[in-house]
Design a protein around this motif. Structure first.
Motif, PDB file in Angstrom:
ATOM      1  N   GLY A  86      25.333  31.888 -27.502  1.00 29.16           N
ATOM      2  CA  GLY A  86      24.167  32.093 -28.339  1.00 29.16           C
ATOM      3  C   GLY A  86      23.096  33.086 -27.922  1.00 29.16           C
ATOM      4  O   GLY A  86      22.671  34.023 -28.503  1.00 29.16           O
ATOM      5  N   ALA A  87      22.784  33.202 -26.499  1.00 32.19           N
ATOM      6  CA  ALA A  87      21.843  33.860 -25.974  1.00 32.19           C
ATOM      7  C   ALA A  87      22.269  35.377 -25.972  1.00 32.19           C
ATOM      8  O   ALA A  87      21.702  36.270 -26.613  1.00 32.19           O
ATOM      9  N   ALA A  88      23.382  35.309 -25.806  1.00 31.12           N
ATOM     10  CA  ALA A  88      24.129  36.716 -25.646  1.00 31.12           C
ATOM     11  C   ALA A  88      24.343  37.252 -26.970  1.00 31.12           C
ATOM     12  O   ALA A  88      24.088  38.650 -27.249  1.00 31.12           O
ATOM     13  N   CYS A  89      24.769  36.702 -27.874  1.00 28.41           N
ATOM     14  CA  CYS A  89      24.999  37.123 -29.393  1.00 28.41           C
ATOM     15  C   CYS A  89      23.345  37.507 -29.951  1.00 28.41           C
ATOM     16  O   CYS A  89      23.239  38.674 -30.547  1.00 28.41           O
ATOM     17  N   LEU A  90      22.412  36.835 -29.555  1.00 29.34           N
ATOM     18  CA  LEU A  90      21.062  37.209 -29.943  1.00 29.34           C
ATOM     19  C   LEU A  90      20.719  38.576 -29.291  1.00 29.34           C
ATOM     20  O   LEU A  90      20.397  39.363 -30.069  1.00 29.34           O
ATOM     21  N   TRP A  91      21.005  38.732 -28.034  1.00 31.17           N
ATOM     22  CA  TRP A  91      20.614  39.884 -27.361  1.00 31.17           C
ATOM     23  C   TRP A  91      21.242  40.866 -27.883  1.00 31.17           C
ATOM     24  O   TRP A  91      20.731  42.273 -28.402  1.00 31.17           O
ATOM     25  N   GLY A 116      15.327  44.314 -17.477  1.00 32.73           N
ATOM     26  CA  GLY A 116      16.831  44.922 -17.455  1.00 32.73           C
ATOM     27  C   GLY A 116      17.670  43.936 -16.551  1.00 32.73           C
ATOM     28  O   GLY A 116      18.780  43.549 -17.138  1.00 32.73           O
ATOM     29  N   VAL A 117      17.075  43.276 -15.260  1.00 32.67           N
ATOM     30  CA  VAL A 117      17.956  42.448 -14.873  1.00 32.67           C
ATOM     31  C   VAL A 117      18.132  41.308 -15.694  1.00 32.67           C
ATOM     32  O   VAL A 117      19.044  40.488 -15.246  1.00 32.67           O
ATOM     33  N   ALA A 118      17.305  40.611 -16.408  1.00 35.99           N
ATOM     34  CA  ALA A 118      17.105  39.645 -17.136  1.00 35.99           C
ATOM     35  C   ALA A 118      18.498  39.496 -18.119  1.00 35.99           C
ATOM     36  O   ALA A 118      19.211  38.611 -18.220  1.00 35.99           O
ATOM     37  N   VAL A 119      18.319  40.911 -18.834  1.00 30.54           N
ATOM     38  CA  VAL A 119      19.348  41.032 -19.897  1.00 30.54           C
ATOM     39  C   VAL A 119      20.775  41.202 -19.052  1.00 30.54           C
ATOM     40  O   VAL A 119      21.666  40.604 -19.753  1.00 30.54           O
ATOM     41  N   GLY A 120      20.759  41.688 -18.106  1.00 27.09           N
ATOM     42  CA  GLY A 120      22.227  41.867 -17.338  1.00 27.09           C
ATOM     43  C   GLY A 120      22.962  40.370 -16.957  1.00 27.09           C
ATOM     44  O   GLY A 120      23.971  40.253 -17.037  1.00 27.09           O
ATOM     45  N   ILE A 122      22.290  37.725 -18.571  1.00 27.80           N
ATOM     46  CA  ILE A 122      23.116  37.097 -20.020  1.00 27.80           C
ATOM     47  C   ILE A 122      24.332  37.725 -20.166  1.00 27.80           C
ATOM     48  O   ILE A 122      25.346  37.109 -20.224  1.00 27.80           O
ATOM     49  N   VAL A 123      24.363  39.212 -20.379  1.00 27.66           N
ATOM     50  CA  VAL A 123      25.422  39.945 -21.025  1.00 27.66           C
ATOM     51  C   VAL A 123      26.617  39.873 -19.906  1.00 27.66           C
ATOM     52  O   VAL A 123      27.722  40.041 -20.201  1.00 27.66           O
ATOM     53  N   LEU A 124      26.409  39.690 -18.517  1.00 32.39           N
ATOM     54  CA  LEU A 124      27.368  39.509 -17.662  1.00 32.39           C
ATOM     55  C   LEU A 124      27.962  38.106 -17.395  1.00 32.39           C
ATOM     56  O   LEU A 124      29.221  37.825 -17.219  1.00 32.39           O
ATOM     57  N   VAL A 125      27.280  37.015 -17.607  1.00 27.56           N
ATOM     58  CA  VAL A 125      27.738  35.759 -17.327  1.00 27.56           C
ATOM     59  C   VAL A 125      28.468  35.152 -18.794  1.00 27.56           C
ATOM     60  O   VAL A 125      29.113  34.527 -18.774  1.00 27.56           O
TER      61      VAL A 125
END
Length: 276
Positions: A86-91, A116-120, A122-125
């Motif tokens: 859900g967090a990834a979908c939101l991003w 940028g690191v925080a986004v990374g 989420i989007v990588l895990v």
């Protein structure tokens, strides 16, 4: 060069297809996790981290992947994975906003290293959890294969539609080569393939139609993934995130669409009408 890209695809795609069909879920998860760890190293480069910083980021991604794999064996696995997906979908929805306004405000917000690191993370895990969910579900290998072919169909449809019909730029400040006509071509190709995939999966009626629309959304959000990685690369001043795939660049260059599409595909499956 185009010939190098084709040769790489001919070597990688058959291996990927065979792996998804015949390897156990644990191995699929491990392989995809390793790809995401390579992606974490590349993401550190986009954030202009030192080698030490990139190692720390890669270890952080590895730790999160391990922790989510660990809780997946516990009773609260659904809540944990759903929160991550859900967090990834939101991003990826937020990313649409940044694509529309890039580069205005980027350096002061998304261009900051901590953000940028925080986004990374989420989007990588999240894609690892999504791929694991797909492969271990009912009809798992076929469902995972359908997902990847949806992404490939969208990419191929966009490429040829853009080459033949492309006139209007989609996001010129981010990626001057992408056109609105190409995006529409990818959308149509994905919907058509989703219809074929739904038939192979045994879907019918409202479920088949809904799956076709999910395929269309996969095409749209995969473009968002592509453009989002392009924003980070433009801010970092680099053309390719890496050199792992000859002619294709790095992991983030090759799997940018998958990063965005995998969580949304899993979310969309939960919203499909029940099979009759």
């Amino acid at each position: 060069m185009l010939s190098t890209r084709i040769a790489t695809a001919l070597a990688v795609v058959p291996l990927a297809v065979l792996g998804m069909l015949f390897l156990p879920t644990a191995v699929i998860t491990l392989v995809f996790a390793l790809l995401m760890l390579l992606g974490a190293w590349e993401w550190g480069g986009l954030m202009r981290l030192t080698d030490t910083g990139r190692i720390v980021l890669t270890l952080a991604v590895a730790l999160l992947i391990f922790l989510f794999a660990l809780v997946r064996t516990q009773l609260w696995l659904v809540a944990a994975d759903n929160l991550l997906v859900g967090a990834a979908c939101l991003w990826w929805l937020v990313a649409i906003y940044w694509i529309a306004r890039f580069p205005r405000g980027w350096a002061e917000t998304m261009g900051r290293t901590a953000v940028g690191v925080a986004v990374g993370l989420i989007v990588l895990v999240a894609p690892v959890a999504a791929v694991t969910y797909l492969h271990q579900s009912d009809q798992g290998p076929l469902l995972l294969l359908t997902f990847f072919f949806l992404v490939w169909a969208a990419d191929t449809g966009a490429y040829f539609a853009g080459r033949m019909l492309g006139r209007h730029k989609l996001a010129p400040a981010v990626s001057p080569g992408k056109t609105r006509e190409g995006a529409v071509g990818g959308f149509v190709a994905a919907m058509l393939f989703a219809g074929a995939g739904a038939w192979l999966l045994g879907y019918s009626g409202d479920r088949l139609i809904a799956f076709m629309f999910l395929g269309g959304w996969v095409a749209i959000i995969s473009v968002v993934g592509d453009l989002s990685i392009s924003m980070f690369k433009r801010h970092a001043g680099i053309k390719d995130s890496g050199t792992l795939f000859p002619g294709h660049g790095g992991v983030l260059d090759r799997l940018d669409s998958v990063l965005a599409a995998a969580p949304w595909f899993v979310a969309g499956l939960h919203w499909l009408p029940s099979a009759v």
